[in-house]
Design a protein around this motif. Structure first.
Motif, short mmCIF file in Angstrom:
data_model
loop_
_atom_site.label_atom_id
_atom_site.label_comp_id
_atom_site.label_asym_id
_atom_site.label_seq_id
_atom_site.Cartn_x
_atom_site.Cartn_y
_atom_site.Cartn_z
N ARG A 178 0.83 -1.21 0.00
CA ARG A 178 0.00 0.00 0.00
C ARG A 178 0.86 1.27 0.00
O ARG A 178 0.66 2.19 0.81
N VAL A 179 1.84 1.32 -0.91
CA VAL A 179 2.67 2.51 -0.99
C VAL A 179 1.81 3.72 -1.34
O VAL A 179 0.77 3.61 -2.00
N ARG A 180 2.24 4.86 -0.88
CA ARG A 180 1.49 6.10 -1.11
C ARG A 180 1.66 6.59 -2.54
O ARG A 180 0.79 7.23 -3.11
N GLY A 181 2.82 6.33 -3.11
CA GLY A 181 3.12 6.75 -4.47
C GLY A 181 4.16 5.83 -5.08
O GLY A 181 4.78 5.03 -4.38
N LEU A 182 4.37 5.96 -6.39
CA LEU A 182 5.30 5.08 -7.10
C LEU A 182 6.06 5.86 -8.16
O LEU A 182 5.47 6.64 -8.92
N MET A 183 7.37 5.64 -8.20
CA MET A 183 8.20 6.10 -9.31
C MET A 183 8.73 4.87 -10.02
O MET A 183 9.20 3.94 -9.37
N ILE A 184 8.67 4.87 -11.34
CA ILE A 184 9.12 3.70 -12.08
C ILE A 184 9.86 4.11 -13.34
O ILE A 184 9.44 5.00 -14.07
N SER A 185 11.01 3.46 -13.55
CA SER A 185 11.71 3.55 -14.83
C SER A 185 11.40 2.25 -15.56
O SER A 185 12.10 1.24 -15.41
N PRO A 186 10.33 2.23 -16.35
CA PRO A 186 9.79 0.96 -16.85
C PRO A 186 10.61 0.37 -17.99
O PRO A 186 11.30 1.08 -18.73
N LEU A 187 10.49 -0.94 -18.13
CA LEU A 187 11.14 -1.62 -19.24
C LEU A 187 10.35 -1.47 -20.53
O LEU A 187 10.86 -1.75 -21.61
N GLY A 188 9.11 -1.03 -20.41
CA GLY A 188 8.26 -0.77 -21.57
C GLY A 188 7.30 0.35 -21.25
O GLY A 188 7.16 0.78 -20.10
N ALA A 189 6.60 0.86 -22.27
CA ALA A 189 5.73 2.01 -22.09
C ALA A 189 4.50 1.69 -21.25
O ALA A 189 3.89 2.59 -20.66
N ASP A 190 4.11 0.41 -21.16
CA ASP A 190 2.91 0.03 -20.42
C ASP A 190 3.21 -1.22 -19.59
O ASP A 190 2.82 -2.33 -19.94
N PRO A 191 3.90 -1.06 -18.46
CA PRO A 191 4.34 -2.23 -17.68
C PRO A 191 3.17 -3.05 -17.16
O PRO A 191 2.21 -2.49 -16.61
N PRO A 192 3.20 -4.37 -17.32
CA PRO A 192 2.16 -5.23 -16.75
C PRO A 192 2.11 -5.05 -15.23
O PRO A 192 3.14 -4.99 -14.58
N GLY A 193 0.93 -4.95 -14.70
CA GLY A 193 0.77 -4.79 -13.26
C GLY A 193 0.60 -3.35 -12.82
O GLY A 193 0.18 -3.10 -11.68
N LEU A 194 0.94 -2.39 -13.70
CA LEU A 194 0.82 -1.00 -13.30
C LEU A 194 -0.63 -0.55 -13.22
O LEU A 194 -1.00 0.25 -12.35
N ALA A 195 -1.47 -1.08 -14.09
CA ALA A 195 -2.88 -0.66 -14.14
C ALA A 195 -3.58 -0.91 -12.81
O ALA A 195 -4.41 -0.11 -12.37
N SER A 196 -3.24 -2.02 -12.15
CA SER A 196 -3.87 -2.34 -10.89
C SER A 196 -3.54 -1.31 -9.82
O SER A 196 -4.41 -0.91 -9.02
N ILE A 197 -2.28 -0.87 -9.79
CA ILE A 197 -1.87 0.16 -8.83
C ILE A 197 -2.59 1.47 -9.12
O ILE A 197 -3.10 2.14 -8.22
N VAL A 198 -2.64 1.83 -10.39
CA VAL A 198 -3.29 3.08 -10.78
C VAL A 198 -4.76 3.07 -10.41
O VAL A 198 -5.32 4.08 -9.97
N SER A 199 -5.41 1.91 -10.56
CA SER A 199 -6.84 1.80 -10.26
C SER A 199 -7.14 2.07 -8.79
O SER A 199 -8.27 2.41 -8.43
N ARG A 200 -6.15 1.94 -7.93
CA ARG A 200 -6.33 2.21 -6.50
C ARG A 200 -6.09 3.68 -6.17
O ARG A 200 -6.12 4.08 -5.00
N GLY A 201 -5.79 4.47 -7.19
CA GLY A 201 -5.57 5.89 -6.96
C GLY A 201 -4.16 6.24 -6.52
O GLY A 201 -3.93 7.34 -5.98
N VAL A 202 -3.20 5.34 -6.71
CA VAL A 202 -1.82 5.61 -6.33
C VAL A 202 -1.15 6.48 -7.40
O VAL A 202 -1.11 6.10 -8.57
N PRO A 203 -0.62 7.65 -7.03
CA PRO A 203 0.08 8.48 -8.02
C PRO A 203 1.32 7.78 -8.55
O PRO A 203 2.06 7.15 -7.79
N VAL A 204 1.55 7.88 -9.85
CA VAL A 204 2.69 7.22 -10.50
C VAL A 204 3.47 8.24 -11.32
O VAL A 204 2.86 9.01 -12.08
N ILE A 205 4.78 8.23 -11.18
CA ILE A 205 5.66 9.08 -11.98
C ILE A 205 6.54 8.19 -12.83
O ILE A 205 7.18 7.26 -12.32
N PHE A 206 6.60 8.45 -14.14
CA PHE A 206 7.54 7.75 -15.01
C PHE A 206 8.89 8.44 -14.89
O PHE A 206 9.01 9.66 -15.03
#
Length: 331
Positions: free
Chosen positions: A114-142
């Motif tokens: 349950r991290v408050r936010g996420l920073m990710i340097s992804p291996l691809g433009a649409d990392p598998p598993g990211l959508a689930s985190i976003v759906s919980r309202g977690v802010p994400v920075i590329f």
């Protein structure tokens, strides 16, 4: 040990222990001292993960990078951690080691935490598993990669421009046979650097080839140098653009070990300007990425999004790399 044990030891109620842990200024000094002594005697450690689950609010931020051992990412994450720490957030660092499966596992782990936010340097433009985190309202920075501004904030470097600057420099010193040295996993950043190099070489009638190595570290650069050294002198490139500094330094050392002069016979350009580039066996010409600025900016954007009270507008920051000329191309 639990808060109940602490309360029993100190002879106070649970609410008093809670105040000591969360609002010590609201507790009378003698009571505060008694509870703190009970905590010390029992060795009680607060379970912040469980507390976050109960309250629905965490002060932890997840950071996922493609290769944590990279000097560039080490500097980026250090800067980001300092900025987040100053704002009261802790940093959980995950290393994907250039493996999409591990990247997804890290995302699932941070979602469970349950991290408050996420920073990710992804291996691809649409990392598998990211959508689930976003759906919980977690802010994400590329991080180190542009993103769709409709969905995410991002902080990146114009890698195509960096590659163009590298080849412009090589052309300006009379080099026309270019070898691009890269590893097998073409991450988006590496793809952009390769694209920029290919485009500029084609536009300027420069010879161009790609040498794909086993990885992105010094040993892989030594492998590339061995491939080049195994050719006849007239079939070798007269310049190498390596997609990061570790590869470039391996190439330089390998060429020298095979009796090939750098830069007299082959000039070498790297990418990143890591701290050891200036003191390498031959000081390395490279493209400087502002690693600390990238980390600071990404953390600042994430803090702003995590703490926003109204609507949030995503932002995209793109830094320009800077060519740093040293002895690997100019004597």
């Amino acid at each position: 040990m639990t808060v109940r044990d602490v309360a029993a030891r100190a002879g106070v109620g649970l609410s008093t222990v809670s105040n000591v842990l969360n609002r010590p200024d609201a507790v009378a000094p003698h009571t505060l001292a008694r509870v703190q002594q009970a905590i010390e005697d029992l060795g009680y450690v607060r379970n912040d993960a469980a507390r976050s689950l109960r309250l629905g609010a965490s002060r932890a931020v997840g950071v996922v990078v493609s290769e944590a051992s990279s000097p560039f990412f080490a500097e980026v994450t250090q800067a980001a951690s300092l900025t987040l720490g100053a704002a009261g957030y802790s940093t959980l660092l995950g290393n994907a080691v250039q493996d999409a499966t591990i990247e997804r596992q890290l995302l699932e782990l941070f979602e469970a935490q349950r991290v408050r936010g996420l920073m990710i340097s992804p291996l691809g433009a649409d990392p598998p598993g990211l959508a689930s985190i976003v759906s919980r309202g977690v802010p994400v920075i590329f991080l180190d990669l542009p993103a769709d501004e409709e969905r995410f904030c991002s902080v990146a470097v114009d890698d195509e421009r960096g590659a163009t600057l590298a080849l412009q420099h090589l052309l300006s010193i009379g080099r026309r046979k270019i070898a691009l040295v890269r590893g097998p996993a073409e991450m988006p950043q590496i793809g952009s650097r390769a694209k920029g190099a290919r485009t500029y070489a084609a536009q300027n009638a420069m010879g161009f080839e790609e040498i794909v190595t086993s990885g992105y570290f010094v040993q892989a650069g030594l492998e590339a140098a061995a491939v080049i050294a195994g050719r006849r002198p007239d079939s070798r490139p007269d310049a190498i653009f390596a997609v990061n500094d570790l590869l470039a330094m391996g190439v330089v050392s390998g060429l020298l070990d095979h009796g090939i002069a750098v830069p007299a016979e082959i000039a070498v350009v790297g990418y990143d300007d890591v701290s050891v580039a200036a003191v390498a066996r031959v000081p390395l010409t490279t493209l400087r990425q502002p690693a600390r600025d990238i980390g600071n900016r990404a953390a600042s954007l994430l803090i702003a999004e995590m703490e926003v009270t109204g609507s949030h507008r995503h932002e995209s920051t793109r830094f320009l790399p800077e060519l740093v000329v040293r002895a690997s191309t100019v004597r």
